[in-house]
Scaffold this motif. Sequence first.
Motif, short mmCIF file in Angstrom:
data_model
loop_
_atom_site.label_atom_id
_atom_site.label_comp_id
_atom_site.label_asym_id
_atom_site.label_seq_id
_atom_site.Cartn_x
_atom_site.Cartn_y
_atom_site.Cartn_z
N ALA A 1 40.49 40.86 44.53
CA ALA A 1 39.34 41.21 45.37
C ALA A 1 38.75 40.02 46.10
CB ALA A 1 38.26 41.87 44.51
N MET A 2 39.36 38.85 45.96
CA MET A 2 38.76 37.65 46.55
C MET A 2 38.64 37.75 48.06
SD MET A 2 37.92 35.46 44.16
CE MET A 2 37.95 33.79 44.80
N CYS B 1 44.41 41.35 51.37
CA CYS B 1 44.03 40.29 52.30
C CYS B 1 44.52 40.61 53.71
CB CYS B 1 44.59 38.96 51.81
SG CYS B 1 43.56 37.54 52.23
N VAL B 2 45.72 41.20 53.82
CA VAL B 2 46.22 41.62 55.13
C VAL B 2 45.27 42.65 55.75
CG1 VAL B 2 48.06 42.89 56.32
CG2 VAL B 2 48.64 41.12 54.66
N PRO C 1 48.65 35.18 42.98
CA PRO C 1 48.53 36.14 44.08
C PRO C 1 49.58 37.24 44.07
CG PRO C 1 49.64 34.18 44.86
CD PRO C 1 49.28 33.92 43.41
N HIS C 2 50.48 37.22 43.09
CA HIS C 2 51.54 38.23 43.05
C HIS C 2 50.98 39.57 42.56
CE1 HIS C 2 53.85 34.48 43.08
NE2 HIS C 2 54.84 35.20 43.57
N PRO C 3 51.59 40.67 42.97
CA PRO C 3 51.11 42.00 42.53
C PRO C 3 51.45 42.23 41.07
CG PRO C 3 53.13 42.22 43.80
CD PRO C 3 52.73 40.77 43.90
N LEU C 4 50.64 43.07 40.43
CA LEU C 4 50.94 43.49 39.07
C LEU C 4 52.17 44.40 39.10
CD1 LEU C 4 47.33 44.33 37.78
CD2 LEU C 4 48.71 42.31 37.23
N ASN D 1 45.92 47.60 46.90
CA ASN D 1 44.80 46.80 46.39
C ASN D 1 45.23 45.51 45.71
OD1 ASN D 1 42.89 48.71 47.25
ND2 ASN D 1 43.15 49.93 45.40
N GLN D 2 46.52 45.20 45.77
CA GLN D 2 46.99 43.94 45.21
C GLN D 2 46.61 42.79 46.16
OE1 GLN D 2 48.25 44.10 41.93
NE2 GLN D 2 47.39 46.10 42.38
#
Length: 433
Positions: free
Chosen positions: A116-117, A171-172, A152-155, A165-166
């Motif tokens: 969420a940053m 950010c995109v 920053p990698h997705p879960l 929401n990853q």
Amino acid sequence: MNIRIAAISASCLVFAINASPALAKKSNLTQLHYQYFAAIHQGNITKARELASLGNIDPDNVGGSPLVANLFNSGGKLPASVAYLSDEAFDYVFKELKQPFNAKMEPGGDQTVFSAMCLAFSRSNMFQPVNFDDVYSTIKRIKFAFSQGADPHPLSGIPDHMRKNQPFPACVREYLRYRHIPQVAGAILSVLNDYLEKGVDPDYQQPIALAAENLDAELFGLLAIHKANFGRVFQVRGNIPHACNRGRGLTSITSELPQRDTLLGLLPTPKDSEMGPARDFLIAYIEAGGSITEKQNRFGLNGNRCEHTTSTLFEKAVSNGQVNYAKMVQELEKQRVLHKALPFAAANPPSPQAPSPPAQPLYGSRVTTAEINVRDQPAITGNLMSTLGPNIAFDIEETSPDGAWSRINAEPIVRGWANNGVIRKSSTSNIAQ
């Protein structure tokens, strides 16, 4: 930093606290915990410290989970993102208490605190001027998070609907939301570049398709530099049976139609006012090795039949009566054919306004009056790191050996190389006269 939490009123915070016993029964959180959370969200860190001390709250075990796994999971009664923490609260949670950025935002959840940053770029209301202090603060926060091991990698193993929401796709999404504001767009692009430098898959959630749909050359270029697969095939746009039949019982040949297109098939049909972005995108596409002469699928009505045809961008523009677009595409096609053995940039003759390298190097502090591209190397082939918008102050640190480039420092936004000719044209001295 001026944090706006317009949607979170004091009454909401009180409601969250009063509602906490029911929630506590379910999550092992107590009313004290919710009072503690509210103090943090309100920026009352002195009260938060006192509650933690008097109540023996262990930040690493709040209801069986780290503090951050519960801080944004209060039944919707408190701000649901790290983006809304004040600077004091952020420092308390992540610097003083050393809470993990990679913790899930709720126990067993599908996204991390770090995901969420990027939302902090849009803390300001969409209908209010952007607070650039928020922008700079967000960059600092993300860089700090990286220094603390934020991933920053997705879960893995998450539901499809949570992929957006990853960290990277989130950010995109923020970039596309604010790309019309150069300072914010440049800042978010620099963050996206950091994500990609750390090994994030540039094809995750197909951001290159979003770049095409929005005619965004900057995003496309960044993804292409990091080896995004823009040569893949994409689903043909639109609902073919609906577009052709429209419930009128017309003959459909849907089963016979190819269901794939190249990236160019995702491009919108530009208006005359959008020729600039369209041209920039196509140039970036060609420079990356793409061909704008590929045929794309088209569908339409011919009598009572849903007809399938193929056409190039040029043919489609002519068919639609878009004279300016057709001429522009034709020009780009000719340049590519004439100069196919050379990089595409060489096909464009130097602009008569392009200044020669200055004889004397530039010095001191300056402020931008127009956009300036900043690259990681003192060359036009250097990777684009960011684009500074107007009214951004920067310092000149050194000049390249050929005298054509200067290393500029506009931190926290970016630090890299800019062409001296562009600097002279698009900035002025920042020294008071």
